[in-house]
Design a protein around this motif. Sequence first.
Motif, PDB file in Angstrom:
ATOM      1  N   GLY A 145       3.666   5.915  -5.561  1.00  0.00           N
ATOM      2  CA  GLY A 145       3.706   5.919  -7.022  1.00  0.00           C
ATOM      3  C   GLY A 145       2.480   6.570  -7.625  1.00  0.00           C
ATOM      4  O   GLY A 145       2.585   7.384  -8.559  1.00  0.00           O
ATOM      5  N   ILE A 146       1.313   6.243  -7.105  1.00  0.00           N
ATOM      6  CA  ILE A 146       0.082   6.822  -7.634  1.00  0.00           C
ATOM      7  C   ILE A 146       0.004   8.308  -7.304  1.00  0.00           C
ATOM      8  O   ILE A 146      -0.494   9.108  -8.104  1.00  0.00           O
ATOM      9  CB  ILE A 146      -1.145   6.054  -7.107  1.00  0.00           C
TER      10      ILE A 146
ATOM     11  N   LEU B  89       0.829  -1.210   0.000  1.00  0.00           N
ATOM     12  CA  LEU B  89       0.000   0.000   0.000  1.00  0.00           C
ATOM     13  C   LEU B  89       0.859   1.253   0.000  1.00  0.00           C
ATOM     14  O   LEU B  89       0.577   2.206  -0.737  1.00  0.00           O
ATOM     15  CB  LEU B  89      -0.936   0.004   1.211  1.00  0.00           C
ATOM     16  N   ALA B  90       1.919   1.267   0.783  1.00  0.00           N
ATOM     17  CA  ALA B  90       2.794   2.440   0.836  1.00  0.00           C
ATOM     18  C   ALA B  90       3.484   2.683  -0.500  1.00  0.00           C
ATOM     19  O   ALA B  90       3.559   3.826  -0.977  1.00  0.00           O
ATOM     20  CB  ALA B  90       3.830   2.270   1.950  1.00  0.00           C
ATOM     21  N   VAL B  91       3.980   1.629  -1.117  1.00  0.00           N
ATOM     22  CA  VAL B  91       4.666   1.771  -2.407  1.00  0.00           C
ATOM     23  C   VAL B  91       3.681   2.226  -3.481  1.00  0.00           C
ATOM     24  O   VAL B  91       3.975   3.156  -4.253  1.00  0.00           O
ATOM     25  CB  VAL B  91       5.356   0.450  -2.803  1.00  0.00           C
ATOM     26  N   TYR B  92       2.515   1.607  -3.529  1.00  0.00           N
ATOM     27  CA  TYR B  92       1.504   2.010  -4.512  1.00  0.00           C
ATOM     28  C   TYR B  92       1.036   3.436  -4.275  1.00  0.00           C
ATOM     29  O   TYR B  92       0.820   4.194  -5.209  1.00  0.00           O
ATOM     30  CB  TYR B  92       0.311   1.063  -4.477  1.00  0.00           C
TER      31      TYR B  92
ATOM     32  N   VAL C 266      -7.757  10.976  -3.703  1.00  0.00           N
ATOM     33  CA  VAL C 266      -7.822  10.162  -4.926  1.00  0.00           C
ATOM     34  C   VAL C 266      -6.653   9.190  -4.975  1.00  0.00           C
ATOM     35  O   VAL C 266      -6.823   8.011  -5.307  1.00  0.00           O
ATOM     36  CB  VAL C 266      -7.848  11.074  -6.172  1.00  0.00           C
ATOM     37  N   SER C 267      -5.477   9.653  -4.612  1.00  0.00           N
ATOM     38  CA  SER C 267      -4.300   8.782  -4.619  1.00  0.00           C
ATOM     39  C   SER C 267      -4.446   7.640  -3.624  1.00  0.00           C
ATOM     40  O   SER C 267      -4.118   6.494  -3.936  1.00  0.00           O
ATOM     41  CB  SER C 267      -3.043   9.583  -4.289  1.00  0.00           C
ATOM     42  N   PHE C 268      -4.935   7.940  -2.431  1.00  0.00           N
ATOM     43  CA  PHE C 268      -5.078   6.888  -1.424  1.00  0.00           C
ATOM     44  C   PHE C 268      -6.139   5.873  -1.839  1.00  0.00           C
ATOM     45  O   PHE C 268      -5.941   4.670  -1.669  1.00  0.00           O
ATOM     46  CB  PHE C 268      -5.422   7.486  -0.059  1.00  0.00           C
ATOM     47  N   LEU C 269      -7.262   6.342  -2.381  1.00  0.00           N
ATOM     48  CA  LEU C 269      -8.304   5.410  -2.794  1.00  0.00           C
ATOM     49  C   LEU C 269      -7.845   4.518  -3.949  1.00  0.00           C
ATOM     50  O   LEU C 269      -8.116   3.316  -3.956  1.00  0.00           O
ATOM     51  CB  LEU C 269      -9.571   6.170  -3.167  1.00  0.00           C
ATOM     52  N   LEU C 270      -7.131   5.097  -4.914  1.00  0.00           N
ATOM     53  CA  LEU C 270      -6.594   4.279  -6.012  1.00  0.00           C
ATOM     54  C   LEU C 270      -5.556   3.287  -5.505  1.00  0.00           C
ATOM     55  O   LEU C 270      -5.505   2.142  -5.950  1.00  0.00           O
ATOM     56  CB  LEU C 270      -5.999   5.171  -7.095  1.00  0.00           C
TER      57      LEU C 270
ATOM     58  N   VAL D 269      -0.727  11.093 -10.081  1.00  0.00           N
ATOM     59  CA  VAL D 269      -1.880  11.994  -9.974  1.00  0.00           C
ATOM     60  C   VAL D 269      -1.431  13.450  -9.934  1.00  0.00           C
ATOM     61  O   VAL D 269      -2.067  14.321 -10.535  1.00  0.00           O
ATOM     62  CB  VAL D 269      -2.733  11.628  -8.733  1.00  0.00           C
ATOM     63  N   GLN D 270      -0.326  13.740  -9.277  1.00  0.00           N
ATOM     64  CA  GLN D 270       0.172  15.115  -9.249  1.00  0.00           C
ATOM     65  C   GLN D 270       0.641  15.558 -10.621  1.00  0.00           C
ATOM     66  O   GLN D 270       0.531  16.727 -10.967  1.00  0.00           O
ATOM     67  CB  GLN D 270       1.307  15.255  -8.239  1.00  0.00           C
ATOM     68  N   GLU D 271       1.182  14.657 -11.418  1.00  0.00           N
ATOM     69  CA  GLU D 271       1.588  15.009 -12.771  1.00  0.00           C
ATOM     70  C   GLU D 271       0.389  15.248 -13.671  1.00  0.00           C
ATOM     71  O   GLU D 271       0.392  16.153 -14.491  1.00  0.00           O
ATOM     72  CB  GLU D 271       2.460  13.908 -13.378  1.00  0.00           C
TER      73      GLU D 271
END
Length: 70
Positions: free
Chosen positions: A17-18, A11-14, A53-57, A22-24
Amino acid sequence: MQEIASFVLILAVYFLGILAIVQEVSNPKYINFRKNSREMVRVPVNYGKILAVSFLLALLTTALAYYLFI
C-alpha cells in the motif's frame, strides 16, 4: 510463531500500500537509453530510493500497529 506470521503479513500489506502511494506522490526520474539504432527507451533510475522509503515507512507503521494493537 503466530506473532511473527502476523507481523510479516501486516508488513507485506503495508509495504504494498505504501509503495503505491509513494509511487503516486514521487515522480520517478527517467533517462533516455538507446535500445538499438532507431529506438529510444525511457528507463527509470530512482526506484531503489522509492523501494527503500516504502519499506522503511512500512516497517515503522507495522511496528507501531503491532505495538499498539497486539
